[in-house]
Design an enzyme around this catalytic site. Structure first.
Site, PDB file in Angstrom:
ATOM      1  N   ARG A  24       4.050  44.803 -38.961  1.00 42.96           N
ATOM      2  CA  ARG A  24       2.995  44.728 -39.792  1.00 42.96           C
ATOM      3  C   ARG A  24       1.982  46.176 -39.574  1.00 42.96           C
ATOM      4  O   ARG A  24       1.671  46.533 -38.468  1.00 42.96           O
ATOM      5  CB  ARG A  24       1.987  43.741 -39.709  1.00 42.96           C
ATOM      6  CG  ARG A  24       2.323  42.252 -40.204  1.00 42.96           C
ATOM      7  CD  ARG A  24       2.131  42.132 -41.683  1.00 42.96           C
ATOM      8  NE  ARG A  24       2.694  41.053 -42.325  1.00 42.96           N
ATOM      9  CZ  ARG A  24       3.813  40.652 -42.659  1.00 42.96           C
ATOM     10  NH1 ARG A  24       4.923  41.554 -42.504  1.00 42.96           N
ATOM     11  NH2 ARG A  24       4.150  39.542 -43.161  1.00 42.96           N
ATOM     12  N   GLU A  58      -0.976  49.374 -46.694  1.00 43.14           N
ATOM     13  CA  GLU A  58       0.288  49.585 -47.775  1.00 43.14           C
ATOM     14  C   GLU A  58      -0.083  48.984 -48.985  1.00 43.14           C
ATOM     15  O   GLU A  58      -0.924  48.115 -49.112  1.00 43.14           O
ATOM     16  CB  GLU A  58       1.549  49.067 -47.120  1.00 43.14           C
ATOM     17  CG  GLU A  58       1.418  47.557 -46.660  1.00 43.14           C
ATOM     18  CD  GLU A  58       2.727  47.148 -46.057  1.00 43.14           C
ATOM     19  OE1 GLU A  58       3.151  47.666 -45.066  1.00 43.14           O
ATOM     20  OE2 GLU A  58       3.340  46.135 -46.394  1.00 43.14           O
ATOM     21  N   HIS A 112       8.372  48.664 -46.593  1.00 48.64           N
ATOM     22  CA  HIS A 112       8.361  47.261 -46.392  1.00 48.64           C
ATOM     23  C   HIS A 112       9.557  46.697 -46.852  1.00 48.64           C
ATOM     24  O   HIS A 112       9.344  45.712 -47.699  1.00 48.64           O
ATOM     25  CB  HIS A 112       7.160  46.736 -46.600  1.00 48.64           C
ATOM     26  CG  HIS A 112       6.660  45.393 -45.845  1.00 48.64           C
ATOM     27  ND1 HIS A 112       5.497  44.968 -45.635  1.00 48.64           N
ATOM     28  CD2 HIS A 112       7.355  44.369 -45.211  1.00 48.64           C
ATOM     29  CE1 HIS A 112       5.384  43.947 -44.862  1.00 48.64           C
ATOM     30  NE2 HIS A 112       6.573  43.336 -44.747  1.00 48.64           N
TER      31      HIS A 112
END
Ligand code: DGY
Length: 331
Positions: free
Chosen positions: A240, A269, A287
């Site tokens: 993360r 993000e 991601h």
């Protein structure tokens, strides 16, 4: 009267169809990212939500959506959800573990290899027309993965799957750090040894982060930790954003204190810290750790089936497969 549910992001039409067999469904085929106010607006009168990491489910939202009974996240991580607040209000929370383990481990390994062997950095150079002669002995030399020491921070299911790839596929020495050591049988299965965090940082040639995000893992890799890593080491984060201090990492890369980094997740993000965009020795991906078609389908299907069960329908009525706060179900 059937329950109403919201599917927050665009997903597979047949899986939305599966939900429609049980519920009135509002979906989001435009895939607009729903801000807090819009999410609250759309959740009025709804009992369930199939959410993703993009939406924050917190006390403010729960207070404004008193009919909500189930939050079924598409993703193994659920740091977007205040689980304690959900539990206090009797709201079931589920996630999607297991179905993504091997796919995410594949990706983590790929990102680590791309980082160690400078794959995207060399491709960018080639595309710029900079490859003008062959046989340059130190052209984009990187570091070996096979036979190196793999350090894993966070040894859950995905960490273990990465360890097996390293140990058995690439002959790596595998060390890990976790809240607590794994049972000996699991360590043997992964051929991995528990070490303290300082040893992990000092000895890993390739450090990969697979730890869940929480207040205690915030900036687990910051300036001080980066300074403890080997000069030739690489850092890969598939966990993360926020676990790495991105500004400190950009400085360490620019100053050559570590060799390279591979990042699939970022603080804040989809915004990226500008300093990360200007250092060359980095591989950046948006991601996509679990993003194979089969796995993304499996995740959406599991989340949908969890929602169906959590709202008392289908063959597992009342017993969603992967609850996060099982205590709510027991009430
Ligand atoms: C997960 O499953 O947590 C992935 O990061 C997707 O959000």
């Amino acid at each position: 009267m059937s329950s109403s549910v919201l599917v927050t992001r665009a997903t597979f039409a047949d899986i939305v169809g599966r939900l429609r067999e049980h519920f009135d469904v509002e979906d989001n085929t435009d895939d607009a990212v729903l801000g807090p106010k819009e999410l609250i607006r759309r959740l009025q009168g709804k009992q369930g939500v199939m959410s993703t990491g993009t939406e924050r489910i917190d006390e403010q939202l729960l207070a404004a959506c008193p009919e909500l009974k189930a939050v079924c996240n598409v993703g193994v991580g659920y740091n977007n959800i205040d689980v304690a607040a959900c539990t206090a209000r009797g709201v079931v929370v589920t996630n999607t573990p297991d179905v993504l383990t091997e796919t995410t481990a594949d990706f983590g390994f790929a990102l680590m290899m791309a980082t160690a062997r400078r794959i995207t950095e060399s491709e960018r150079s080639l595309r710029r027309g900079e490859w003008t002669k062959t046989g340059i002995h130190d052209h984009f030399v990187g570091s070996d993965v096979h036979g190196a020491t793999l350090g894993i921070l966070g040894m859950g299911r995905i960490g273990q799957a990465i360890a097996r790839r390293g140990a058995f596929g690439f002959g790596m020495r595998v060390i890990y750090h976790n809240r607590s050591p794994l049972p000996a049988s699991v360590e043997t299965d992964c051929r991995a040894a528990y070490v303290d965090k300082a040893t992990l940082l000092k000895e890993a040639d390739h450090l990969i982060l697979v730890v869940p995000y929480s207040a205690s893992s915030h900036h687990a890799i910051g300036e001080a930790e980066l300074r403890q890593m080997k000069p030739g080491a690489t850092l890969t984060n598939i966990a993360r954003g926020g676990i790495v201090d991105d500004a400190a990492l950009a400085r360490a890369l620019r100053e050559g204190r570590i060799a390279a980094a591979g990042l699939d997740v970022f603080e804040g993000e989809p915004k990226i810290h500008p300093d990360l965009l200007s250092v060359p020795n980095i591989v950046l991906t948006p991601h996509i750790g679990s993003a194979s078609v089969r796995t993304r389908r499996a995740m959406a299907l599991l989340a949908a089936d969890n929602l169906i069960a959590a709202l008392g329908c289908g063959p597992r009525a009342g017993k969603p497969t992967t609850p996060v706060n099982a205590a709510v179900l027991a009430r």
